[in-house]
Design an enzyme around this catalytic site. Sequence first.
Site, mmCIF file in Angstrom:
data_model
loop_
_atom_site.group_PDB
_atom_site.id
_atom_site.type_symbol
_atom_site.label_atom_id
_atom_site.label_comp_id
_atom_site.label_asym_id
_atom_site.label_seq_id
_atom_site.Cartn_x
_atom_site.Cartn_y
_atom_site.Cartn_z
ATOM 1 N N ALA A 250 0.839 -1.205 0.000
ATOM 2 C CA ALA A 250 0.000 0.000 0.000
ATOM 3 C C ALA A 250 0.871 1.251 0.000
ATOM 4 O O ALA A 250 1.305 1.727 -1.040
ATOM 5 C CB ALA A 250 -0.943 -0.035 1.196
ATOM 6 N N ARG A 251 1.154 1.774 1.180
ATOM 7 C CA ARG A 251 2.006 2.937 1.358
ATOM 8 C C ARG A 251 2.908 2.683 2.559
ATOM 9 O O ARG A 251 2.461 2.189 3.593
ATOM 10 C CB ARG A 251 1.178 4.209 1.585
ATOM 11 C CG ARG A 251 0.438 4.706 0.348
ATOM 12 C CD ARG A 251 1.407 5.303 -0.667
ATOM 13 N NE ARG A 251 0.721 5.892 -1.816
ATOM 14 C CZ ARG A 251 0.511 5.262 -2.961
ATOM 15 N NH1 ARG A 251 0.892 3.997 -3.095
ATOM 16 N NH2 ARG A 251 -0.090 5.881 -3.975
ATOM 17 N N ASP A 274 6.932 -4.072 -0.189
ATOM 18 C CA ASP A 274 7.149 -3.475 -1.505
ATOM 19 C C ASP A 274 7.202 -1.958 -1.405
ATOM 20 O O ASP A 274 7.643 -1.291 -2.326
ATOM 21 C CB ASP A 274 6.040 -3.892 -2.468
ATOM 22 C CG ASP A 274 6.327 -3.453 -3.888
ATOM 23 O OD1 ASP A 274 7.403 -3.813 -4.410
ATOM 24 O OD2 ASP A 274 5.488 -2.737 -4.487
ATOM 25 N N GLU A 279 11.289 5.961 1.368
ATOM 26 C CA GLU A 279 11.446 5.083 0.221
ATOM 27 C C GLU A 279 12.484 5.655 -0.726
ATOM 28 O O GLU A 279 12.277 6.753 -1.259
ATOM 29 C CB GLU A 279 10.102 4.941 -0.495
ATOM 30 C CG GLU A 279 10.042 3.826 -1.505
ATOM 31 C CD GLU A 279 8.639 3.576 -2.010
ATOM 32 O OE1 GLU A 279 8.335 4.010 -3.140
ATOM 33 O OE2 GLU A 279 7.837 2.990 -1.255
ATOM 34 N N HIS A 298 9.248 -1.256 -4.805
ATOM 35 C CA HIS A 298 7.977 -0.659 -5.223
ATOM 36 C C HIS A 298 7.610 -1.112 -6.639
ATOM 37 O O HIS A 298 7.419 -0.290 -7.548
ATOM 38 C CB HIS A 298 8.057 0.869 -5.155
ATOM 39 C CG HIS A 298 6.707 1.525 -5.026
ATOM 40 N ND1 HIS A 298 6.513 2.687 -4.332
ATOM 41 C CD2 HIS A 298 5.481 1.175 -5.507
ATOM 42 C CE1 HIS A 298 5.240 3.038 -4.386
ATOM 43 N NE2 HIS A 298 4.593 2.125 -5.089
ATOM 44 N N ILE A 299 7.469 -2.415 -6.814
ATOM 45 C CA ILE A 299 7.203 -2.980 -8.131
ATOM 46 C C ILE A 299 5.793 -3.553 -8.269
ATOM 47 O O ILE A 299 5.421 -4.006 -9.355
ATOM 48 C CB ILE A 299 8.224 -4.083 -8.481
ATOM 49 C CG1 ILE A 299 8.170 -5.224 -7.447
ATOM 50 C CG2 ILE A 299 9.624 -3.501 -8.594
ATOM 51 C CD1 ILE A 299 9.012 -6.435 -7.830
ATOM 52 N N GLY A 301 2.820 -2.116 -8.258
ATOM 53 C CA GLY A 301 1.953 -1.340 -9.123
ATOM 54 C C GLY A 301 2.347 -1.463 -10.584
ATOM 55 O O GLY A 301 3.303 -2.156 -10.949
#
Length: 340
Positions: A250-251, A274, A279, A298-299, A301
């Site tokens: 999510a975040r 993720d 970040e 962060h992959i 999405g």
Amino acid sequence: MRRPEVLLVMDDRARRMQFGPEEDTRLRELARLGEPVRVTAYDTPEAKERLADVEVLLTSWGAPRITAEVLELAPNLRAVLHCAGTVRPLVSDAVWERELLVTNAVAENALPVAEFTVAAIFMAGKKAPFLANVARTRRDDWSYLGEHDVLSNRDRVVGIVGFSRTGRQVVARLTVPGSGPETREILVADPLADAAAVAEAGARLVPLDELLAASDIVSLHAPELPSTRKLIGARELALMPDGATLINTARGAVVDTAALERECATGRIYAMLDVTEPEPLPASSVLYDLPNVMITPHIAGSLGTETRRMTAAALDELERYARGDAPRSVVTRADMEFVA
């Protein structure tokens, strides 16, 4: 069908990734395009000249914030169609005061996140990423298999925090007969969710504390809002059972990073991250070195060709706008209180 004046506003990477020959052809069929077709800033002479006539901004990653000063340069602007997810960094109060149409492609971006999350849930049940970490050092000794409790995707309790678009898609995939794991139960925690809707989806709505205490795997799908920052802190992590896995697609700000570092350092729980806060994490973070933690950059999405789904959705909105039809993915000022 009329063809409105359209300007693309996005960085070089988004332009290359989201618009191939097919998308360019459709764009030119739907819109009138001046020169330049795309800008990355609003304050250049070329951009100011285009803004004077433009009716629709087609935006994506790298688009600058649309401020009152920008709107003064664009007297004919009527719509902002975003080829990506959240519009929070993009729109200012001036956009709402001007009553512009704003749409996004959040629904399309939810699909790869849901796919990634379900894969992560299956991997978490078998502790696969963590066993892979250990294999780097234990090599020809497989005795560590017995050090990771039950390695199974059957009879597990999965907790979904946030019945968002992605959260709902994850529940849907977990409840497909013959495709999802044979979970004992799927729990959902979301103060805005309707219990009947959650039950219809195949899950049960419960308070967050109950979900954390009962779940073998907890997956986060809450937006980043003032009310959700550090939603999962030291107290909440302590509620999770020994051997449970926390998945965050999510975040990063939904989790208290310092608290997670401390809890994971004990080896009591596992984490698949993720997204993080900040970040990326600083190089000194202990999370990089822990065998019970998996970090990906962060992959989850939309990336690569997956982003073309969002382009197609934005072009669909452009076509509806040109025809005078109602939009499908409208974002309103009120939505900013509840969505990412």
